[in-house]
Design a protein around this motif. Structure first.
Motif, PDB file in Angstrom:
ATOM      1  N   ILE A   1       0.861  -1.187   0.000  1.00  0.00           N
ATOM      2  CA  ILE A   1       0.000   0.000   0.000  1.00  0.00           C
ATOM      3  C   ILE A   1       0.892   1.229   0.000  1.00  0.00           C
ATOM      4  O   ILE A   1       1.875   1.274   0.733  1.00  0.00           O
ATOM      5  CB  ILE A   1      -0.899   0.042   1.264  1.00  0.00           C
ATOM      6  N   VAL A   2       0.552   2.231  -0.805  1.00  0.00           N
ATOM      7  CA  VAL A   2       1.239   3.518  -0.770  1.00  0.00           C
ATOM      8  C   VAL A   2       0.183   4.592  -0.543  1.00  0.00           C
ATOM      9  O   VAL A   2      -0.797   4.677  -1.295  1.00  0.00           O
ATOM     10  CB  VAL A   2       2.017   3.817  -2.069  1.00  0.00           C
ATOM     11  N   VAL A   3       0.385   5.401   0.486  1.00  0.00           N
ATOM     12  CA  VAL A   3      -0.540   6.480   0.835  1.00  0.00           C
ATOM     13  C   VAL A   3       0.152   7.806   0.538  1.00  0.00           C
ATOM     14  O   VAL A   3       1.180   8.114   1.150  1.00  0.00           O
ATOM     15  CB  VAL A   3      -0.946   6.404   2.318  1.00  0.00           C
ATOM     16  N   PRO A   4      -0.389   8.598  -0.400  1.00  0.00           N
ATOM     17  CA  PRO A   4       0.242   9.888  -0.712  1.00  0.00           C
ATOM     18  C   PRO A   4       0.020  10.921   0.392  1.00  0.00           C
ATOM     19  O   PRO A   4      -0.847  10.739   1.263  1.00  0.00           O
ATOM     20  CB  PRO A   4      -0.446  10.323  -2.004  1.00  0.00           C
ATOM     21  N   PRO A   5       0.791  12.011   0.368  1.00  0.00           N
ATOM     22  CA  PRO A   5       0.585  13.071   1.358  1.00  0.00           C
ATOM     23  C   PRO A   5      -0.864  13.552   1.381  1.00  0.00           C
ATOM     24  O   PRO A   5      -1.549  13.545   0.350  1.00  0.00           O
ATOM     25  CB  PRO A   5       1.514  14.190   0.877  1.00  0.00           C
ATOM     26  N   ARG A   6      -1.305  13.929   2.561  1.00  0.00           N
ATOM     27  CA  ARG A   6      -2.617  14.526   2.825  1.00  0.00           C
ATOM     28  C   ARG A   6      -3.804  13.571   2.720  1.00  0.00           C
ATOM     29  O   ARG A   6      -4.946  13.990   2.869  1.00  0.00           O
ATOM     30  CB  ARG A   6      -2.858  15.768   1.963  1.00  0.00           C
ATOM     31  N   VAL A   7      -3.566  12.294   2.478  1.00  0.00           N
ATOM     32  CA  VAL A   7      -4.659  11.323   2.445  1.00  0.00           C
ATOM     33  C   VAL A   7      -4.810  10.717   3.840  1.00  0.00           C
ATOM     34  O   VAL A   7      -3.876  10.082   4.347  1.00  0.00           O
ATOM     35  CB  VAL A   7      -4.413  10.214   1.401  1.00  0.00           C
ATOM     36  N   PRO A   8      -5.968  10.902   4.470  1.00  0.00           N
ATOM     37  CA  PRO A   8      -6.182  10.306   5.787  1.00  0.00           C
ATOM     38  C   PRO A   8      -6.094   8.784   5.702  1.00  0.00           C
ATOM     39  O   PRO A   8      -6.604   8.169   4.761  1.00  0.00           O
ATOM     40  CB  PRO A   8      -7.597  10.748   6.162  1.00  0.00           C
ATOM     41  N   HIS A   9      -5.430   8.194   6.696  1.00  0.00           N
ATOM     42  CA  HIS A   9      -5.307   6.748   6.740  1.00  0.00           C
ATOM     43  C   HIS A   9      -5.160   6.285   8.185  1.00  0.00           C
ATOM     44  O   HIS A   9      -4.828   7.073   9.069  1.00  0.00           O
ATOM     45  CB  HIS A   9      -4.132   6.260   5.879  1.00  0.00           C
ATOM     46  N   ALA A  10      -5.437   5.022   8.389  1.00  0.00           N
ATOM     47  CA  ALA A  10      -5.303   4.377   9.693  1.00  0.00           C
ATOM     48  C   ALA A  10      -5.098   2.899   9.423  1.00  0.00           C
ATOM     49  O   ALA A  10      -5.409   2.412   8.330  1.00  0.00           O
ATOM     50  CB  ALA A  10      -6.560   4.607  10.533  1.00  0.00           C
ATOM     51  N   PHE A  11      -4.580   2.177  10.426  1.00  0.00           N
ATOM     52  CA  PHE A  11      -4.374   0.750  10.216  1.00  0.00           C
ATOM     53  C   PHE A  11      -4.296   0.018  11.543  1.00  0.00           C
ATOM     54  O   PHE A  11      -4.024   0.606  12.586  1.00  0.00           O
ATOM     55  CB  PHE A  11      -3.101   0.491   9.399  1.00  0.00           C
TER      56      PHE A  11
END
Length: 167
Positions: free
Chosen positions: A91-101
């Motif tokens: 998984i790659v999450v770009p800047p400013r994208v809310p995420h949690a895990f």
């Protein structure tokens, strides 16, 4: 850091990486901070016990964050979408994208996490360890979010998903 230091490769032995214990058997292995990699990246290995929370909803303004699942299964919030991933998934999450895990219900998880460009974050992981040991309050993380580029947000979808996880 001088250019001559950039010609040296970084090698972090598995047994020499600093361990930061979290609650219920979860732990970080701190592999590389930005200052170790000439600002290129930061990396850690996170082991989560069965159904354990990893990080609550947040975003980064400066870095992309990549996750390679080494073992087990994990739940992710990616923007407003929930997804489950397993060993071998990336998984790659770009800047400013809310995420949690967190570890999926009934599963442990182990993940390699890389942020690029690097931000000095080992202090943040150590702070999380102090929170887990009761030496700092969870609210104390708000005071350091700017320093470590971890900006907390709320997510009803994530909260609902994680309250259904059996631990």
């Amino acid at each position: 850091m001088s250019d001559s230091n950039m010609s040296r490769a970084l090698v972090v032995g598995a047994q020499t990486a600093e361990a930061v214990e979290l609650s219920a058997g979860s732990a970080f292995r701190l592999l590389a901070d930005a200052s170790d990699t000439w600002g290129a990246l930061g990396a850690n290995r996170l082991t989560m016990s069965s159904g354990a929370d990893g990080a609550g909803p947040h975003y980064h303004t400066l870095s992309s964050e990549a996750f390679y699942v080494l073992g087990g299964a994990m739940e992710f919030l990616l923007g407003d979408r929930l997804t489950t991933v397993a060993e071998g998934d990336f998984i790659v999450v770009p800047p400013r994208v809310p995420h949690a895990f967190g570890a999926a219900a009934g599963s442990t998880a182990e993940v390699l996490v890389v942020m690029t460009p690097g931000v000095e974050r080992f202090g943040y992981f150590r702070h999380l360890g102090r929170v887990a040991r009761g030496q700092e309050s969870r609210d104390s993380l708000s005071a350091v979010q700017e320093r470590y580029d971890v900006h907390f947000v709320s997510s009803a979808a994530w909260q609902a998903a994680r309250t259904s996880v059996t631990r």
